[in-house]
Write a protein that holds these residues in place. Structure first.
Motif, short mmCIF file in Angstrom:
data_model
loop_
_atom_site.label_atom_id
_atom_site.label_comp_id
_atom_site.label_asym_id
_atom_site.label_seq_id
_atom_site.Cartn_x
_atom_site.Cartn_y
_atom_site.Cartn_z
N GLU A 1 0.82 -1.21 0.00
CA GLU A 1 0.00 0.00 0.00
C GLU A 1 0.85 1.26 0.00
O GLU A 1 0.56 2.23 -0.70
CB GLU A 1 -0.93 -0.01 1.21
CG GLU A 1 -2.03 -1.05 1.13
CD GLU A 1 -2.81 -1.18 2.42
OE1 GLU A 1 -2.45 -0.49 3.40
OE2 GLU A 1 -3.76 -1.98 2.45
N ILE A 2 1.92 1.24 0.78
CA ILE A 2 2.81 2.41 0.83
C ILE A 2 3.48 2.63 -0.51
O ILE A 2 3.55 3.76 -1.02
CB ILE A 2 3.85 2.24 1.94
CG1 ILE A 2 3.18 2.20 3.32
CG2 ILE A 2 4.88 3.37 1.91
CD1 ILE A 2 4.11 1.82 4.45
N TRP B 1 1.16 4.03 -3.04
CA TRP B 1 0.95 5.45 -2.81
C TRP B 1 2.11 6.27 -3.36
O TRP B 1 1.93 7.31 -3.98
CB TRP B 1 0.76 5.68 -1.32
CG TRP B 1 0.40 7.09 -0.95
CD1 TRP B 1 -0.69 7.80 -1.36
CD2 TRP B 1 1.13 7.95 -0.09
NE1 TRP B 1 -0.69 9.05 -0.80
CE2 TRP B 1 0.42 9.17 -0.02
CE3 TRP B 1 2.31 7.80 0.64
CZ2 TRP B 1 0.86 10.24 0.76
CZ3 TRP B 1 2.74 8.87 1.42
CH2 TRP B 1 2.02 10.07 1.46
N GLU C 1 2.30 7.17 -7.12
CA GLU C 1 1.50 8.24 -7.71
C GLU C 1 2.39 9.30 -8.35
O GLU C 1 1.97 10.04 -9.23
CB GLU C 1 0.61 8.88 -6.65
CG GLU C 1 -0.50 7.97 -6.14
CD GLU C 1 -1.39 8.65 -5.14
OE1 GLU C 1 -1.21 9.87 -4.90
OE2 GLU C 1 -2.28 8.00 -4.59
N TRP D 1 3.04 14.46 7.00
CA TRP D 1 1.97 13.84 6.23
C TRP D 1 1.12 12.90 7.07
O TRP D 1 -0.08 12.78 6.84
CB TRP D 1 2.52 13.11 5.00
CG TRP D 1 3.38 11.93 5.28
CD1 TRP D 1 4.72 11.91 5.41
CD2 TRP D 1 2.94 10.58 5.47
NE1 TRP D 1 5.17 10.64 5.67
CE2 TRP D 1 4.10 9.79 5.71
CE3 TRP D 1 1.70 9.95 5.45
CZ2 TRP D 1 4.04 8.43 5.94
CZ3 TRP D 1 1.64 8.59 5.68
CH2 TRP D 1 2.79 7.83 5.92
N TRP D 2 1.71 12.21 8.05
CA TRP D 2 0.93 11.32 8.91
C TRP D 2 -0.08 12.14 9.71
O TRP D 2 -1.27 11.80 9.76
CB TRP D 2 1.86 10.54 9.84
CG TRP D 2 1.14 9.83 10.96
CD1 TRP D 2 0.95 10.27 12.23
CD2 TRP D 2 0.45 8.56 10.88
NE1 TRP D 2 0.22 9.36 12.97
CE2 TRP D 2 -0.09 8.31 12.16
CE3 TRP D 2 0.27 7.63 9.87
CZ2 TRP D 2 -0.81 7.15 12.44
CZ3 TRP D 2 -0.44 6.48 10.15
CH2 TRP D 2 -0.98 6.25 11.43
N ARG E 1 -2.94 13.44 7.56
CA ARG E 1 -3.96 12.43 7.22
C ARG E 1 -4.80 12.05 8.43
O ARG E 1 -6.01 11.84 8.31
CB ARG E 1 -3.27 11.17 6.65
CG ARG E 1 -4.26 10.18 6.04
CD ARG E 1 -5.04 10.82 4.90
NE ARG E 1 -5.98 9.89 4.30
CZ ARG E 1 -6.80 10.21 3.30
NH1 ARG E 1 -6.80 11.44 2.82
NH2 ARG E 1 -7.63 9.31 2.80
N GLN F 1 -7.47 14.55 8.80
CA GLN F 1 -8.55 14.36 7.83
C GLN F 1 -9.48 13.22 8.23
O GLN F 1 -10.70 13.31 8.05
CB GLN F 1 -7.97 14.11 6.44
CG GLN F 1 -7.22 15.29 5.85
CD GLN F 1 -6.56 14.95 4.54
OE1 GLN F 1 -6.86 13.93 3.91
NE2 GLN F 1 -5.62 15.78 4.10
N THR G 1 -13.06 8.79 7.10
CA THR G 1 -12.63 7.55 6.46
C THR G 1 -13.66 7.06 5.45
O THR G 1 -14.87 7.32 5.59
CB THR G 1 -12.38 6.46 7.51
OG1 THR G 1 -11.69 5.36 6.90
CG2 THR G 1 -13.68 5.95 8.09
N GLY H 1 -5.51 3.67 -1.93
CA GLY H 1 -5.85 4.50 -0.79
C GLY H 1 -4.61 4.97 -0.07
O GLY H 1 -3.50 4.46 -0.27
N HIS H 2 -4.79 5.94 0.78
CA HIS H 2 -3.68 6.45 1.57
C HIS H 2 -3.23 5.36 2.54
O HIS H 2 -4.06 4.69 3.16
CB HIS H 2 -4.13 7.70 2.33
CG HIS H 2 -3.01 8.50 2.89
ND1 HIS H 2 -2.27 8.08 3.97
CD2 HIS H 2 -2.49 9.69 2.52
CE1 HIS H 2 -1.36 8.98 4.25
NE2 HIS H 2 -1.47 9.97 3.39
N ASP I 1 -4.83 5.17 6.07
CA ASP I 1 -6.25 4.88 6.27
C ASP I 1 -6.48 3.51 6.90
O ASP I 1 -7.27 3.36 7.85
CB ASP I 1 -6.99 4.95 4.92
CG ASP I 1 -7.03 6.36 4.36
OD1 ASP I 1 -6.33 7.24 4.90
OD2 ASP I 1 -7.76 6.58 3.38
#
Length: 296
Positions: A35-36, A39, A42, A122-123, A126, A129, A226, A252-253, A256
């Motif tokens: 997942e990382i 990301w 991108e 960034w952590w 997020r 959010q 979420t 996804g981030h 999340d």
């Protein structure tokens, strides 16, 4: 002890020693790494090892499935030879493997641990959010409280149990990215065990809706930012439901899954009437409470 009973005891011990939880932890770590990297991609056209990680994850998933099949086969054989008392599904004692503290890596040539990563905020951005709770002003650059990912999970679960959304946000903000992202791997065997205790049996695909109805509302109230798809993916993995990745759908981030999994852990603990201290790997295994599975 008769020959049959001795055979049954040996088979039971063999089944119990199969590393179900350890394989699951490894599988979730591979998923988290994938997942990382997805990301990161991108901003890059280079696959950077994602296909190789995907192959490793598939191999781990096959290993986990093979272990489950072996345990089921042993249980069926024990029942067939009249040892029904030994034929129940084995307790997955490896579920605590992810909660065990790992030895800290020492800095080369010294006794101090390496400095925390400097990846920017960034952590925290997020987490803000997802939770709707801003990072504490003037505290973004402070070191996180003493403790590792297991300690972070217990603190978040404690806040969830208390219904304290602000505390959940503060605890998640206090972690650095590496500690927070490690929640993805740590929570997988824990969630599977808690879901099994809540249901009164090993989670199955037909338990998906039951678990979603028991947790979705509480998770949404604590994590208003979420996506429902994140929780559904977590529940699908718990229930062994195949998760399909839609073509063309952006990854996804990476935060999340980690944040949602930690909050879901607290929600299941609350449903079971347990507190966060039960997540201590040195604590005795809690009693199963099948009656708590009734959705309220």
């Amino acid at each position: 002890m008769s020959l049959i009973q001795d055979l049954g005891a040996q088979l039971r011990a063999t089944s119990d020693e199969l590393p179900t939880g350890l394989v699951t932890v490894a599988m979730e770590k591979l998923r988290g790494a994938t997942e990382i990297l997805m990301w990161v991609r991108e901003t890059s056209q280079d696959p950077m090892g994602v296909p190789q990680l995907g192959n490793a994850t598939e191999a781990a998933e096959r290993a986990a499935a093979a272990i489950r099949i072996a345990q089921d086969a042993i249980a069926a054989y024990l029942a067939a030879i009249g040892l029904s008392g030994d034929a129940a599904a084995p307790p997955d004692r490896d579920w605590k493997a992810g909660l065990e503290q790992r030895p800290e890596v020492k800095a080369e040539g010294g006794d101090e641990k390496p400095p925390s990563e400097k990846l920017g905020p960034w952590w925290q951005e997020r987490v803000a959010q997802l939770t709707g709770e801003p990072a504490p002003k003037g505290g973004d650059d402070k070191a996180e409280p003493d403790g590792d990912t297991a300690d972070l999970l217990r603190r978040v679960a404690s806040g969830v149990r208390a219904g304290d959304k602000a505390k959940v946000g503060r605890d998640l903000h206090s972690a650095n990215a590496a500690t927070g992202l490690a929640l993805s791997a740590m929570t997988s065997p824990v969630l599977h065990r808690l879901a099994g205790d809540l249901l009164g049996h090993e989670p199955r695909p037909d338990d998906f809706e039951r678990l979603r109805s028991a947790s979705a509302g509480r998770v949404r109230s604590l994590l208003p930012g979420t996506s429902p798809a994140v929780l559904e993916t977590l529940l699908a993995r718990i229930c062994r439901v195949p998760v399909r990745q839609e073509q063309g759908r952006p990854a996804g981030h990476p935060a999340d899954n980690a944040v949602t999994a930690s909050v879901l852990t607290g929600v299941l603990l609350a449903r079971l009437g347990r507190d966060a201290s039960s997540l201590d790997p040195n604590a005795p295994d809690p009693l199963r409470r099948p009656e708590a599975a009734d959705a309220r």
